[in-house]
Write a protein that holds these residues in place. Structure first.
Motif, short mmCIF file in Angstrom:
data_model
loop_
_atom_site.label_atom_id
_atom_site.label_comp_id
_atom_site.label_asym_id
_atom_site.label_seq_id
_atom_site.Cartn_x
_atom_site.Cartn_y
_atom_site.Cartn_z
N ILE A 48 -2.44 2.32 -7.80
CA ILE A 48 -2.85 3.68 -8.15
C ILE A 48 -3.36 3.75 -9.59
O ILE A 48 -4.33 4.46 -9.89
CB ILE A 48 -1.68 4.66 -7.93
N ASP A 51 -7.03 1.91 -9.75
CA ASP A 51 -8.13 2.41 -8.92
C ASP A 51 -8.41 3.86 -9.30
O ASP A 51 -7.61 4.75 -9.01
CB ASP A 51 -7.77 2.29 -7.43
N LEU A 54 -8.06 6.82 -6.92
CA LEU A 54 -6.72 7.30 -6.56
C LEU A 54 -6.10 8.15 -7.67
O LEU A 54 -4.91 8.46 -7.62
CB LEU A 54 -5.79 6.11 -6.26
N TYR A 59 -1.66 11.03 -5.35
CA TYR A 59 -1.32 9.66 -5.73
C TYR A 59 -0.60 9.60 -7.07
O TYR A 59 0.16 8.66 -7.33
CB TYR A 59 -2.59 8.80 -5.74
N ASN A 293 -2.85 4.36 5.39
CA ASN A 293 -3.70 4.97 4.37
C ASN A 293 -4.77 3.97 3.96
O ASN A 293 -4.48 2.95 3.31
CB ASN A 293 -2.84 5.38 3.16
N ASP A 295 -7.22 4.23 1.82
CA ASP A 295 -7.45 4.15 0.38
C ASP A 295 -6.40 3.26 -0.29
O ASP A 295 -6.72 2.45 -1.17
CB ASP A 295 -7.41 5.54 -0.25
N MET A 296 -5.13 3.42 0.14
CA MET A 296 -4.08 2.59 -0.43
C MET A 296 -4.24 1.14 -0.02
O MET A 296 -4.02 0.23 -0.83
CB MET A 296 -2.70 3.10 0.03
#
Length: 311
Positions: A48, A51, A54, A59, A293, A295-296
């Motif tokens: 987190i 990036d 995020l 987040y 997730n 994105d994660m």
């Protein structure tokens, strides 16, 4: 060391792990889950923070939850592992009070962060056009700082109330870490004030965030059910699934441990419930929040590649 007068009691014995017949298996289990918890939550924090995509309120709170979970596990598990390896179950009186202080702070922070994350999901789903206006960086900072202040004050209150107690005979705690409830059972002082504080003040600190979570999700469900497309409803609900899983796991074990009649308690049940919210839940958090997730997953993959495979 079981028959000591009050002035000579300088330590307690933690028997939560050693009293179990399968203690070797439990030692391996504790060690594995602790390492998984620290590594998994540390990767969440790194992913987190590195990036920029995020860097959103959701987040931001998730990274703080992961940080708290690292500290939560580290407050209890290393002492269990060290005692097992050294063949000793002793913990000093000051060490016991320190452990109580940090356990309460971090449990409260888990509680508050889950409530704040529920509010974040409520704003995102019910007021999507005003999300960036309502969930500002300033509000997020205030919510986080306020949570730490309340958690510290609550922990300090319980620690000071526990420090004033007298322990005249038994110094054996049938638990794997120092907690307020087991110490109250050992005390030969009047614990009425402590019990009242736990029932009302600590109960309020647990109930208020839980009520916030409940109201938030009632409003979320109401808003999602009005979405015309089935795909749209599923997409909205899917953003809350991970958070709901942690909420049920965290509050389920807390309620079973602290809000049941004392007659229903046993050392085995209390140890199992405490292990769930101090060890198991922090271990599962990274998996629950990252597996579904995208994105994660992308951010974690990037961190792992940079940290472990770059030359």
């Amino acid at each position: 060391m079981r028959n000591l007068n009050q002035s000579s009691i300088s330590e307690f014995l933690l028997l939560g792990l050693s009293m179990q017949p399968q203690q070797q298996l439990l030692f391996v289990l504790f060690l594995t889950m602790y390492l998984a918890s620290v590594l998994g939550n540390l990767l969440i924090v790194l992913a987190i923070s590195t990036d920029t995509r995020l860097h959103t309120p959701m987040y931001f709170f998730l990274s703080n939850l992961s940080f708290v979970d690292i500290c939560f596990s580290s407050t209890t598990v290393p002492k269990v592992l060290a005692n097992h390896m050294l063949g000793s179950q002793a913990i000093s009186f000051s060490g016991c009070l320190t452990q109580i202080y940090f356990v309460i702070i971090l449990a409260d922070m888990d509680n508050f962060l889950l409530a704040v994350m529920a509010y974040d999901r409520f704003v995102a789903i019910c007021h999507p056009l005003h999300y960036t206006i309502k969930m500002t960086h300033q509000l997020c900072a205030v919510l986080l700082a306020g949570s730490w202040v309340v958690a510290n004050l609550n922990a300090l209150l319980h620690t000071l109330l526990t420090a004033r107690l007298s322990f005249c005979a038994d110094n054996v705690i049938p638990h794997f870490y120092c907690d307020v409830i087991p110490l109250l059972r050992l005390s030969c002082s009047d614990t009425h004030l402590n019990e009242m504080i736990i029932l009302y003040e600590a109960g309020l600190i647990m109930i208020a965030p839980f009520t916030c979570i409940l109201v938030s999700y009632i409003l979320i469900v109401w808003a999602v059910l009005r979405v015309p497309s089935r795909r749209g409803r599923w997409k909205a609900f899917s953003t809350c699934g991970s958070h709901l899983a942690i909420v049920f796991l965290f509050y389920g074990t807390i309620i079973s441990l602290y809000f049941n009649p004392s007659s229903s308690h046993s050392a085995e049940k209390d140890t199992a419930a405490a292990m769930m919210y101090t060890v198991v839940t922090p271990t599962l958090n990274p998996f629950i929040y990252s597996l579904r997730n995208k994105d994660m997953k992308r951010a974690l993959g990037k961190v792992i590649t940079i940290k472990f495979f770059s030359t």
